[in-house]
Design an enzyme around this catalytic site. Structure first.
Site, PDB file in Angstrom:
ATOM      1  N   GLY A   1     -85.528  58.836  78.464  1.00  0.00           N
ATOM      2  CA  GLY A   1     -84.434  58.286  77.686  1.00  0.00           C
ATOM      3  C   GLY A   1     -83.476  57.497  78.540  1.00  0.00           C
ATOM      4  O   GLY A   1     -83.780  57.126  79.681  1.00  0.00           O
TER       5      GLY A   1
ATOM      6  N   MET B   1     -80.599  58.286  79.994  1.00  0.00           N
ATOM      7  CA  MET B   1     -80.064  58.909  81.202  1.00  0.00           C
ATOM      8  C   MET B   1     -81.040  59.870  81.856  1.00  0.00           C
ATOM      9  O   MET B   1     -80.873  60.191  83.021  1.00  0.00           O
ATOM     10  CB  MET B   1     -78.765  59.647  80.878  1.00  0.00           C
ATOM     11  CG  MET B   1     -77.608  58.742  80.536  1.00  0.00           C
ATOM     12  SD  MET B   1     -76.014  59.619  80.533  1.00  0.00           S
ATOM     13  CE  MET B   1     -76.247  60.734  79.159  1.00  0.00           C
ATOM     14  N   GLY B   2     -82.019  60.348  81.118  1.00  0.00           N
ATOM     15  CA  GLY B   2     -82.844  61.409  81.678  1.00  0.00           C
ATOM     16  C   GLY B   2     -84.316  61.310  81.357  1.00  0.00           C
ATOM     17  O   GLY B   2     -84.755  60.484  80.554  1.00  0.00           O
TER      18      GLY B   2
ATOM     19  N   VAL C   1     -87.487  63.947  80.236  1.00  0.00           N
ATOM     20  CA  VAL C   1     -87.747  65.273  79.681  1.00  0.00           C
ATOM     21  C   VAL C   1     -89.159  65.700  80.071  1.00  0.00           C
ATOM     22  O   VAL C   1     -90.127  64.964  79.839  1.00  0.00           O
ATOM     23  CB  VAL C   1     -87.589  65.289  78.151  1.00  0.00           C
ATOM     24  CG1 VAL C   1     -87.861  66.687  77.604  1.00  0.00           C
ATOM     25  CG2 VAL C   1     -86.185  64.830  77.758  1.00  0.00           C
TER      26      VAL C   1
ATOM     27  N   LYS D   1     -84.801  68.788  81.027  1.00  0.00           N
ATOM     28  CA  LYS D   1     -84.297  67.418  81.047  1.00  0.00           C
ATOM     29  C   LYS D   1     -83.549  67.170  82.348  1.00  0.00           C
ATOM     30  O   LYS D   1     -82.592  67.882  82.663  1.00  0.00           O
ATOM     31  CB  LYS D   1     -83.374  67.157  79.858  1.00  0.00           C
ATOM     32  CG  LYS D   1     -82.902  65.705  79.753  1.00  0.00           C
ATOM     33  CD  LYS D   1     -82.167  65.453  78.450  1.00  0.00           C
ATOM     34  CE  LYS D   1     -81.765  63.993  78.318  1.00  0.00           C
ATOM     35  NZ  LYS D   1     -81.092  63.711  77.021  1.00  0.00           N
TER      36      LYS D   1
ATOM     37  N   ASP E   1     -74.089  59.633  68.187  1.00  0.00           N
ATOM     38  CA  ASP E   1     -75.357  58.899  68.246  1.00  0.00           C
ATOM     39  C   ASP E   1     -76.391  59.536  67.324  1.00  0.00           C
ATOM     40  O   ASP E   1     -77.553  59.718  67.698  1.00  0.00           O
ATOM     41  CB  ASP E   1     -75.881  58.837  69.684  1.00  0.00           C
ATOM     42  CG  ASP E   1     -76.995  57.793  69.852  1.00  0.00           C
ATOM     43  OD1 ASP E   1     -77.046  56.838  69.044  1.00  0.00           O
ATOM     44  OD2 ASP E   1     -77.815  57.926  70.780  1.00  0.00           O
TER      45      ASP E   1
END
Length: 468
Positions: A26, A28-29, A31, A46, A141
């Protein structure tokens, strides 16, 4: 060719989490699917992207997701169980591994949902967000990608809300959102979010309204060639009616609920997720929702004037920073202040040339509701039978009061005082109990009968007087 995210696959983190594979990436991260070596349980881990780990603000925002989700305590919010730091310095947290499909994937597979399915999923999302709002957290979001449908407790469509990465936590000491920035996914942003002005829980109500619209219609109300076009439509254009074309069969009462969620002015939306849930419950029971009465009273109620948002200075060149796409998902965006000014300036131009056809779109929904009120057509979920139901108007002072249902199927749901009154559906022979309360006033409990007329509640200030 291996990806940077593959480097820790096969390793053991903190002596207990064996990383098996990458599940997705995603903004920022990353998983990972992991197995807890001590209890032999699959979990999702994550981790913050390694290229972002040196950014203190991003690290704080990433950990904010874990803290926000873990403090809510709702069965419809993903459970966070642990957190730590990878050997490379990136923060991580551990959450339950969910076997199922996202609402976005279900949407792509089905196209449109039934009325019953839409309400079943929508109510669970509303319950999750109600718990978050009660904890002082705004998601900011909400979209189908952030809703997982799993099989739990005999319900094959049990909802889990994910990704509180850009959540607004009221109690946090440091403001993480830069002034003038716009966070979220364009197709689901509220008008105030698109304008870059402060948002509250009613922004989540708008986003859920977009999701309900999409499930019923098979697509979002606003699309465009670019982000600016989409955002300006959120700010100034009424959504196309739900009940046209392929979905002319939809009950007008349900359309009015969705349109109230999508009101341009936050003050015209539901005051809380509890109030939205009350209207969805009323619809399921075959009772007229509050939104239907409001739309009948004012066909243009949910269209805000352009003065609702600041127009800003002249348009300037916009720089838009995009965040990486989650596999199969819509692209989230972060827009700088310059982009916000351009959106506002473009939107002011657009609203001046708004066509009469767009104005008539929302009026069509009101006309449908008016026709339904003169020739009743019960929602597809049920046809009510039994005692007649009457709408009773209760005048309330002060206007800051909240009215809470006590007992019955709407127990705990709330309605706001609007224009000095609330409207309550009461069946003959079945009084409705209400609790009326306001800050620094003595609360009062009343029972409303279907035969009541001219009912009023005037709360008495507590010792020391009412607020000035």
């Amino acid at each position: 060719m291996s990806r940077p995210s593959d480097r820790i696959v096969g390793s053991t983190i903190d002596g207990r989490y064996v990383i098996q594979k990458v599940l997705g990436e995603g903004g920022m991260g990353v998983v990972y699917l992991a197995r807890h070596a001590l209890i032999d349980k699959l979990v999702a881990l994550k981790a913050l992207r390694s290229d972002l780990s040196s950014d203190k603000e991003i690290t704080t925002r990433f950990l904010n997701e874990a803290q926000a989700a873990s403090r809510i305590g709702s069965p419809h919010i993903v459970d966070i169980s642990d957190f730590g730091v990878l050997p490379g310095g990136s923060a991580y947290f551990v959450m339950e591994y969910l076997r199922g499909e996202s609402l976005a994937d279900r949407q792509a597979r089905l196209g449109v949902f039934s009325v019953r399915g839409t309400i079943h999923i929508g109510k669970q999302v509303a319950q999750a967000l109600a718990a978050a709002h009660d904890a002082g957290i705004v998601h900011r979001d909400m979209k189908p990608d952030n809703v997982m449908l799993i099989d739990r407790g005999g319900d094959p469509d049990f909802v889990k809300v994910l990704d509180f990465g850009i959540a607004k936590v009221n109690s946090q000491a440091t403001r993480l959102t830069r002034a003038g920035s716009v966070f979220g996914t364009p197709q689901y942003m509220s008008p105030e979010q698109a304008a870059g002005v402060p948002v509250d829980h009613r922004s989540d109500i708008y986003a859920l309204g977009i999701m309900l619209y999409e499930m019923l219609k098979g697509g979002v109300p606003f699309t465009g060639d670019n982000v600016m076009n989409i955002l300006s439509h959120h700010m100034f254009h009424p959504p196309p009616p739900l009940r046209d074309g392929s979905r002319s069969d939809l009950p007008p009462e349900l359309e009015s609920i969705v349109m109230k969620c999508l009101a341009k002015k936050a003050s015209e939306r539901y005051i809380s997720m509890g109030e939205l849930l009350a209207d969805l419950d009323a619809f399921e029971r075959g009772l007229p929702p509050m939104a239907t009465h409001e739309l009948l009273a004012d066909r243009n109620r949910f269209m805000a004037p352009p003065t609702s948002f600041p127009s800003g200075p002249r348009p300037v060149t916009a720089t838009v920073r995009t965040l990486p796409r989650i596999a199969g998902g819509r692209l989230p965006w972060v827009l700088g202040g310059a982009a916000t000014l351009l959106v506002a300036a473009l939107a002011v131009t657009l609203v001046v040339v708004r066509s009469q056809r767009q104005k008539e779109a929302l009026a069509a929904a009101a006309a449908s509701a008016a026709a339904a009120s003169s020739t009743p057509s019960a929602p597809t979920t049920a046809t009510p039978s039994g005692p007649a139901v009457r709408l009773v108007v209760v005048k309330v002072k002060p206007e800051t009061a909240l009215v809470t249902f006590v007992g019955g199927p709407l127990d705990g749901s709330q309605r706001a005082v609007r224009n000095g009154q609330v409207q309550v559906e009461v069946a003959e022979g079945h009084p409705v109990k209400l609790r009326v309360a306001a800050d620094r006033f003595v609360e009062q409990n009343i029972a409303v009968q279907a035969s009541d007329e001219g009912l009023s509640v005037d709360l008495r200030p507590v010792s020391g007087g009412a607020p000035t």
